[in-house]
Design a protein around this motif. Structure first.
Motif: not given
Ligand SMILES: Nc1nc2c(c(=O)[nH]1)N(C=O)[C@@H](CNc1ccc(C(=O)N[C@@H](CCC(=O)O)C(=O)O)cc1)CN2
Ligand SMILES: Nc1ncnc2c1ncn2[C@@H]1O[C@H](COP(=O)(O)OP(=O)(O)OP(=O)(O)O)[C@@H](O)[C@H]1O
Length: 212
Positions: A83, A90, A55-58, A106, A18, A125, A61, A142-143, A86, A140, A135, A108
């Motif tokens: 989402v 998805l 996906y929407w960038p975060h 999150y 990251r 991503p 990414e 999710y994918f 948890k 979490s 990957r 996003i």
């Molecule tokens: N752009 C984007 N959208 C996505 C994903 C992704 O990887 N990228 N996802 C893919 O799964 C899902 C969302 N999952 C996510 C899981 C964790 C975090 C994140 O930033 N976690 C922080 C902790 C935040 C918290 O727990 O409140 C971290 O890891 O520090 C973001 C998205 C669906 N949408």
């Protein structure tokens, strides 16, 4: 490696990757992103005819919005992940340029109350990836959970910058490898022997469609 050790190791890699990704200079990011967009839109003609989960960038990414706009103009139907909770898979819901958006837990953006779409392909991503096409995500699941519940399984195309490559992510039983990984340097196809680079035209020949 035991499960506990591998979880700890993964968490360290996530923090490191990251940081690496956030340090990419803006001009470099533009060049690399343009290369990924070109490889995605030229290497996979089949996408024009499909329903695609993007996906929407975060957090640094690869920004897929230019590829989304281009593919939609050429006929694709697009969706973004929502989402639900948890531990849940998805849900993909339709997106178009200018669609109403809201933010998930999150931060996003995702479409506000548009229709659910069953996707044919998913552009995923990757925070990190390995020589076997596995990957590393945010941790979490999710994918993995989403791909595991979809039947037939959609084509999984990972997008990532080459500098985030690792020898192995120590995959566990639930980890599902990508079918393809697109980086700014190449299109990589997963085989039993590892990732195999393909030229854009070879990839396009394998991922073409017949118009009826
Ligand atoms: N752009 C984007 N959208 C996505 C994903 C992704 O990887 N990228 N996802 C893919 O799964 C899902 C969302 N999952 C996510 C899981 C964790 C975090 C994140 O930033 N976690 C922080 C902790 C935040 C918290 O727990 O409140 C971290 O890891 O520090 C973001 C998205 C669906 N949408
Ligand atoms: N198919 C599945 N069914 C149930 N749980 C799953 C499934 N896939 C993954 N998980 C759970 O999700 C958690 C995170 O998985 P992992 O460490 O592989 O995350 P990741 O793939 O790096 O992150 P993410 O997919 O969130 O971006 C693990 O605890 C795992 O048990």
């Amino acid at each position: 490696m035991s499960n506990v050790t591998s979880q700890h190791w993964k968490q360290q890699q996530r923090t490191h990757l990251r940081e690496l990704r956030l340090q990419i200079p803006a001009a470099q990011r533009v060049l690399w992103s343009d290369a990924i967009t070109a490889a995605l839109t030229q290497g996979f003609p089949i996408l024009e005819n499909q329903r695609i989960g993007f996906y929407w960038p975060h957090q640094g990414e690869y920004d897929p919005v230019p590829a989304m706009t281009d593919l939609r103009a050429r006929g694709a139907t697009l969706a973004l992940p929502e989402v639900i909770g948890k531990g849940e898979p998805l849900r993909f819901i339709e997106w178009w340029p200018g669609a109403p958006m809201k933010k998930d837990i999150y931060g996003i953006s995702f479409p506000d109350n548009t229709r659910e779409i069953t996707v044919d392909s998913i552009i995923i991503p990757l925070l990190g990836f390995d020589e076997q096409g596995y990957r590393l995500g945010y941790g979490s699941g999710y994918f993995d959970r989403t791909l595991a519940t979809m039947n037939p399984r959609p084509l999984a195309i990972g997008v990532v910058f080459e500098m985030l490559r690792l020898p192995t992510i120590h995959p566990q039983q639930h980890d599902i490898p990508m079918d393809y990984i697109v980086t700014e340097q190449s299109i990589l196809c997963r085989t039993d022997a590892g990732l195999m680079p393909l030229t854009v035209s070879d990839c396009a020949a394998r991922n073409s469609f017949v118009r009826d």
